[in-house]
Scaffold this active site. Structure first.
Site, PDB file in Angstrom:
ATOM      1  N   SER A   1       0.842  -1.187   0.000  1.00 14.78           N
ATOM      2  CA  SER A   1       0.000   0.000   0.000  1.00 14.78           C
ATOM      3  C   SER A   1       0.879   1.239   0.000  1.00 14.78           C
ATOM      4  O   SER A   1       2.009   1.205   0.481  1.00 14.78           O
ATOM      5  CB  SER A   1      -0.883  -0.046   1.249  1.00 14.78           C
ATOM      6  OG  SER A   1      -1.841   0.986   1.201  1.00 14.78           O
ATOM      7  N   ASP A   2       0.343   2.329  -0.541  1.00 13.74           N
ATOM      8  CA  ASP A   2       1.067   3.600  -0.494  1.00 13.74           C
ATOM      9  C   ASP A   2       0.050   4.717  -0.322  1.00 13.74           C
ATOM     10  O   ASP A   2      -1.035   4.675  -0.902  1.00 13.74           O
ATOM     11  CB  ASP A   2       1.881   3.814  -1.773  1.00 13.74           C
ATOM     12  CG  ASP A   2       2.824   5.005  -1.638  1.00 13.74           C
ATOM     13  OD1 ASP A   2       3.743   4.931  -0.803  1.00 13.74           O
ATOM     14  OD2 ASP A   2       2.635   6.018  -2.337  1.00 13.74           O
ATOM     15  N   THR A   3       0.403   5.699   0.493  1.00 15.20           N
ATOM     16  CA  THR A   3      -0.481   6.830   0.770  1.00 15.20           C
ATOM     17  C   THR A   3       0.207   8.118   0.381  1.00 15.20           C
ATOM     18  O   THR A   3       1.381   8.303   0.701  1.00 15.20           O
ATOM     19  CB  THR A   3      -0.846   6.875   2.272  1.00 15.20           C
ATOM     20  OG1 THR A   3      -1.504   5.651   2.613  1.00 15.20           O
ATOM     21  CG2 THR A   3      -1.763   8.045   2.603  1.00 15.20           C
TER      22      THR A   3
ATOM     23  N   ALA B   1      -3.438   3.834  -2.345  1.00 16.36           N
ATOM     24  CA  ALA B   1      -3.585   2.702  -3.267  1.00 16.36           C
ATOM     25  C   ALA B   1      -3.205   1.443  -2.501  1.00 16.36           C
ATOM     26  O   ALA B   1      -2.282   1.459  -1.678  1.00 16.36           O
ATOM     27  CB  ALA B   1      -2.679   2.868  -4.477  1.00 16.36           C
TER      28      ALA B   1
END
Length: 200
Positions: A80-82, A117
Site C-alpha cells: 500500500s502507499d499513501t 492505493a
C-alpha cells in the site's frame, strides 16, 4: 488458497488495520540494500493518483522478488502507499522539521486529498484499488505548527501528519475513508482480500 498474507509495509498502522480485519499476516520487509525510498520518487508532472498507484505496483514488484529470493512460503503479498495532494502537488514524507513546517503551513486552513492505493498479488495475479478522501485543516498558527513538528509525529508521514494522532485537533472535516487516511482503506482492502478467497 492461503490462510495468511505477506504484508510488505513497515507501517505499524497498516498492521493494526489488518489485525482489525482478522487477517493473519507475516511481515515482508525490505533488505538493508533495497532502495525502498527510491521507489517513492515522483516523476516530473505526475498526477497524484497516477503516482500513488505506480508506487504501489513497484512496491509489489519488489516484495514479490523478495519473497522469491528468501524462499518463503507462497502466499499473496499486500502493498500500500499513501500520498497527500493539494491540487496536483504531491506531499510525501517530510525531509526534515523545516519541510514538515512548510507542508503543514500550506495545508493549514485548506482542504486536501489523501490517496491510498492498495494492491494484493502473487506472481500470477494482482488486484488493486484506490481510495480517495478529503481532509480539511482548520487554520493553524505558526506556534501550533512548530509545537506539532517538535512532537516528532509528522516525520515519516505523508503530508507531515497522522490523522490518528495529535493532528486530529486541527482537522475540522473529513469525507471518505478514515482508515484510508491512516494508510489502509478497510473497505477496499476487504474486497481485494475476498477476491483472493479470504473470508472477511
Amino acid at each position: 488458497m492461503s490462510d495468511f498474507i505477506h504484508l510488505a509495509s513497515q507501517s505499524p498502522r497498516r498492521r493494526q488495520l489488518l489485525e482489525q480485519l482478522g487477517v493473519r499476516h507475516e511481515l515482508l520487509l525490505p533488505d538493508a540494500d533495497e532502495d525502498a525510498e527510491g521507489i517513492e520518487a515522483v516523476l516530473p508532472g505526475e498526477a497524484p493518483a497516477t503516482y500513488v498507484q505506480r508506487v504501489t505496483q513497484l512496491k509489489l514488484d519488489a516484495a514479490l522478488e523478495r519473497l522469491k529470493r528468501r524462499g518463503l512460503p507462497a502466499a499473496p503479498v499486500l502493498c500500500s502507499d499513501t500520498t497527500v495532494a493539494l491540487g496536483r502537488a504531491i506531499y510525501g514524507k517530510p525531509a526534515d522539521a523545516a519541510d514538515a513546517r512548510r507542508m503543514l503551513g500550506e495545508l493549514a486552513g485548506r482542504s486536501h486529498r489523501v490517496l491510498t492505493a492498495v494492491a494484493i498479488g502473487t506472481p500470477r495475479r494482482r488486484v488493486q484499488a484506490l481510495s480517495t478522501s478529503r481532509v480539511t485543516f482548520a487554520p493553524m498558527s505558526r506556534q501550533q505548527i512548530a509545537a506539532y513538528v517538535t512532537s516528532g509525529e509528522p516525520m515519516g508521514k505523508a503530508g507531515a501528519y497522522a490523522v490518528q494522532g495529535r493532528a486530529a485537533a486541527f482537522i475540522s472535516h473529513i469525507s471518505g475513508s478514515y482508515s484510508g487516511i491512516m494508510g489502509l482503506p478497510m473497505h477496499e482492502t476487504a474486497q481485494l482480500l475476498q477476491a483472493f478467497g479470504f473470508k472477511i
